[in-house]
Motif scaffolding. Structure first.
Motif, PDB file in Angstrom:
ATOM      1  N   LEU A  55       0.845  -1.195   0.000  1.00  0.00           N
ATOM      2  CA  LEU A  55       0.000   0.000   0.000  1.00  0.00           C
ATOM      3  C   LEU A  55       0.883   1.249   0.000  1.00  0.00           C
ATOM      4  O   LEU A  55       1.973   1.233   0.586  1.00  0.00           O
ATOM      5  CB  LEU A  55      -0.925   0.026   1.222  1.00  0.00           C
ATOM      6  CG  LEU A  55      -2.091  -0.959   1.261  1.00  0.00           C
ATOM      7  CD1 LEU A  55      -2.736  -0.982   2.642  1.00  0.00           C
ATOM      8  CD2 LEU A  55      -3.132  -0.627   0.202  1.00  0.00           C
ATOM      9  N   PRO A  56       0.428   2.359  -0.615  1.00  0.00           N
ATOM     10  CA  PRO A  56       1.231   3.594  -0.684  1.00  0.00           C
ATOM     11  C   PRO A  56       1.158   4.393   0.618  1.00  0.00           C
ATOM     12  O   PRO A  56       0.548   5.469   0.692  1.00  0.00           O
ATOM     13  CB  PRO A  56       0.594   4.349  -1.852  1.00  0.00           C
ATOM     14  CG  PRO A  56      -0.853   3.936  -1.800  1.00  0.00           C
ATOM     15  CD  PRO A  56      -0.843   2.485  -1.374  1.00  0.00           C
ATOM     16  N   ILE A  57       1.813   3.880   1.655  1.00  0.00           N
ATOM     17  CA  ILE A  57       1.679   4.428   3.003  1.00  0.00           C
ATOM     18  C   ILE A  57       2.833   5.362   3.346  1.00  0.00           C
ATOM     19  O   ILE A  57       4.000   5.039   3.128  1.00  0.00           O
ATOM     20  CB  ILE A  57       1.612   3.298   4.049  1.00  0.00           C
ATOM     21  CG1 ILE A  57       0.338   2.461   3.857  1.00  0.00           C
ATOM     22  CG2 ILE A  57       1.660   3.864   5.466  1.00  0.00           C
ATOM     23  CD1 ILE A  57       0.274   1.249   4.762  1.00  0.00           C
ATOM     24  N   LYS A  58       2.490   6.526   3.927  1.00  0.00           N
ATOM     25  CA  LYS A  58       3.452   7.403   4.587  1.00  0.00           C
ATOM     26  C   LYS A  58       3.184   7.309   6.100  1.00  0.00           C
ATOM     27  O   LYS A  58       2.023   7.414   6.529  1.00  0.00           O
ATOM     28  CB  LYS A  58       3.281   8.853   4.139  1.00  0.00           C
ATOM     29  CG  LYS A  58       3.479   9.105   2.661  1.00  0.00           C
ATOM     30  CD  LYS A  58       3.203  10.573   2.344  1.00  0.00           C
ATOM     31  CE  LYS A  58       3.284  10.862   0.854  1.00  0.00           C
ATOM     32  NZ  LYS A  58       2.947  12.279   0.548  1.00  0.00           N
ATOM     33  N   HIS A  59       4.237   7.140   6.874  1.00  0.00           N
ATOM     34  CA  HIS A  59       4.092   7.020   8.329  1.00  0.00           C
ATOM     35  C   HIS A  59       4.545   8.321   8.974  1.00  0.00           C
ATOM     36  O   HIS A  59       5.733   8.651   8.966  1.00  0.00           O
ATOM     37  CB  HIS A  59       4.923   5.845   8.841  1.00  0.00           C
ATOM     38  CG  HIS A  59       4.737   5.557  10.298  1.00  0.00           C
ATOM     39  ND1 HIS A  59       5.589   4.753  11.021  1.00  0.00           N
ATOM     40  CD2 HIS A  59       3.774   5.962  11.178  1.00  0.00           C
ATOM     41  CE1 HIS A  59       5.178   4.672  12.267  1.00  0.00           C
ATOM     42  NE2 HIS A  59       4.072   5.395  12.395  1.00  0.00           N
ATOM     43  N   VAL A  60       3.590   9.078   9.525  1.00  0.00           N
ATOM     44  CA  VAL A  60       3.888  10.339  10.209  1.00  0.00           C
ATOM     45  C   VAL A  60       3.731  10.092  11.705  1.00  0.00           C
ATOM     46  O   VAL A  60       2.636   9.766  12.174  1.00  0.00           O
ATOM     47  CB  VAL A  60       2.944  11.457   9.725  1.00  0.00           C
ATOM     48  CG1 VAL A  60       3.230  12.761  10.465  1.00  0.00           C
ATOM     49  CG2 VAL A  60       3.083  11.665   8.220  1.00  0.00           C
ATOM     50  N   TRP A  61       4.825  10.251  12.454  1.00  0.00           N
ATOM     51  CA  TRP A  61       4.872   9.843  13.873  1.00  0.00           C
ATOM     52  C   TRP A  61       5.470  10.962  14.707  1.00  0.00           C
ATOM     53  O   TRP A  61       6.330  11.721  14.240  1.00  0.00           O
ATOM     54  CB  TRP A  61       5.741   8.588  13.982  1.00  0.00           C
ATOM     55  CG  TRP A  61       5.968   8.042  15.363  1.00  0.00           C
ATOM     56  CD1 TRP A  61       5.202   7.098  16.003  1.00  0.00           C
ATOM     57  CD2 TRP A  61       7.030   8.372  16.269  1.00  0.00           C
ATOM     58  NE1 TRP A  61       5.724   6.826  17.256  1.00  0.00           N
ATOM     59  CE2 TRP A  61       6.850   7.596  17.445  1.00  0.00           C
ATOM     60  CE3 TRP A  61       8.116   9.245  16.207  1.00  0.00           C
ATOM     61  CZ2 TRP A  61       7.715   7.677  18.541  1.00  0.00           C
ATOM     62  CZ3 TRP A  61       8.975   9.335  17.300  1.00  0.00           C
ATOM     63  CH2 TRP A  61       8.779   8.549  18.436  1.00  0.00           C
TER      64      TRP A  61
END
Length: 273
Positions: A55-61
Motif C-alpha cells: 500500500l502507498p503508506i506514509k508514516h507520520v509519527w
C-alpha cells in the motif's frame, strides 16, 4: 483528482491491521495513505513497514506525550499531497466501495459526512482479512449469525442505492465533520488552519468542521452510502476536563463565526513543542 486517506492511530496494531486490510480491496485505490501516529510503539512501526510493501503508506509519527491527535493530524495534513482527503481512524474497516463513494459525491465547496456501524467486541476480534475481502463482514445476515443484535441501526448495512439515497435525505442526523469518516478538499482544510491543537478528545474533529462551515463550505450527508465498520475498544483517554475545554473552544468558534485557528498548522516550531 488524487485521493488520500489519513488514518489516525495510537498503539492498537491489531485494529490498524484490519483497517489497512480494507484498503487492499478498494474498487478505487487510494493515491496515498498517511498514518497519523500519535506515538505508537515498535509493533505498530513493524506493521506499517510490512504494509508499505503493498500500500502507498506514509508514516507520520511523533513521541507519545499524551493525547495529541490534533497535532499529529496536522502533521499528516502537511505531509499530504492529494487533492482530496478522506479522514478515518485505526478502528474503522472500510467497505470495498468506500473510496469510490467519496469520490462520486465529492464536489467543490462541500465536505462529505459518512457513516459507521459499531461491531461488538466478539465480532471485532474474529474479523478476518477474507471476511473483509469478500464483503461478508458488511452483510447483515452474516453479522447476525455471528451474534450481532438486530436494531434500526442495521439499516446502514443495506446496499440498495435507492434506499441509501432516501435514508441520507430523511435522517435527522446533521451532516458534520466526524473523524472516523469524513472527507474534503485539502485546500479547504488548509484554508481554515487544520485542527485546533489545543483540543484533546471530545469534539475536536467537529470544531474544524464548524470553521469550514463558517468559511462557506457546505456538507453532504452520505452516512448510509459510505460505511465503515467500527471495531470495539475502550477509551481511557476520555476525561471531563478535556470535554469542558473543548466545548468552550467550540462555543467560541460558533459564537464568533471563526474561520481560522491560530492554534493549527501555522504554528511555529517553538509553539509546536
Amino acid at each position: 483528482m488524487t485521493i488520500g486517506i489519513i488514518i489516525s492511530t495510537y498503539n492498537n496494531p491489531r485494529w490498524l491491521e484490519k483497517t489497512l486490510w480494507s484498503y487492499l480491496f478498494q474498487e478505487r485505490q487510494a493515491d496515498e495513505i498517511i498514518i497519523a501516529d500519535d506515538g505508537s510503539g515498535e509493533e505498530t512501526r513493524h506493521l506499517i513497514e510490512r504494509m508499505q510493501k503493498v500500500l502507498p503508506i506514509k508514516h507520520v509519527w511523533h513521541e507519545d506525550q499524551g493525547f495529541r491527535k490534533t497535532v499529529i493530524l496536522n502533521k499528516a495534513l502537511c505531509a499530504a499531497t492529494a487533492d482530496y482527503l478522506i479522514f478515518t481512524d485505526q478502528d474503522c474497516v472500510a467497505r470495498t466501495d468506500f473510496i469510490r463513494t467519496h469520490e462520486h459525491y465529492a464536489e467543490q465547496g462541500y465536505i462529505l459526512s459518512g457513516g459507521y456501524f459499531k461491531l461488538p467486541m466478539s465480532v471485532s476480534e474474529a474479523l478476518t482479512q477474507d471476511d473483509i475481502r469478500s464483503g461478508r463482514a458488511f452483510r447483515l445476515r452474516w453479522l447476525l449469525a455471528k451474534g450481532l443484535r438486530r436494531s434500526f441501526k442495521c439499516t446502514k448495512l443495506v446496499q440498495r442505492r435507492w434506499f441509501t439515497v432516501l435514508m441520507n435525505h430523511v435522517t435527522p442526523t446533521r451532516a458534520t465533520w466526524n473523524g472516523m469518516n469524513s472527507s474534503g478538499w485539502r485546500s479547504d482544510i488548509l484554508a481554515v488552519g487544520g485542527f485546533d491543537q489545543r483540543m484533546q478528545y471530545g469534539g475536536e474533529d467537529r470544531e474544524m468542521g464548524e470553521r469550514l462551515f463558517n468559511n462557506g463550505i457546505r456538507a453532504k450527508q452520505i452516512r448510509y452510502s459510505a460505511i465503515v465498520l467500527h471495531l470495539d475498544h475502550s477509551r481511557p483517554y476520555v476525561n471531563q476536563e478535556a470535554w469542558e475545554r473543548n466545548n468552550a473552544i467550540r462555543c467560541e468558534t460558533r459564537r464568533k463565526k471563526l474561520t481560522f485557528t491560530p492554534y493549527g498548522i501555522t504554528l511555529t516550531p517553538e509553539q509546536d513543542k
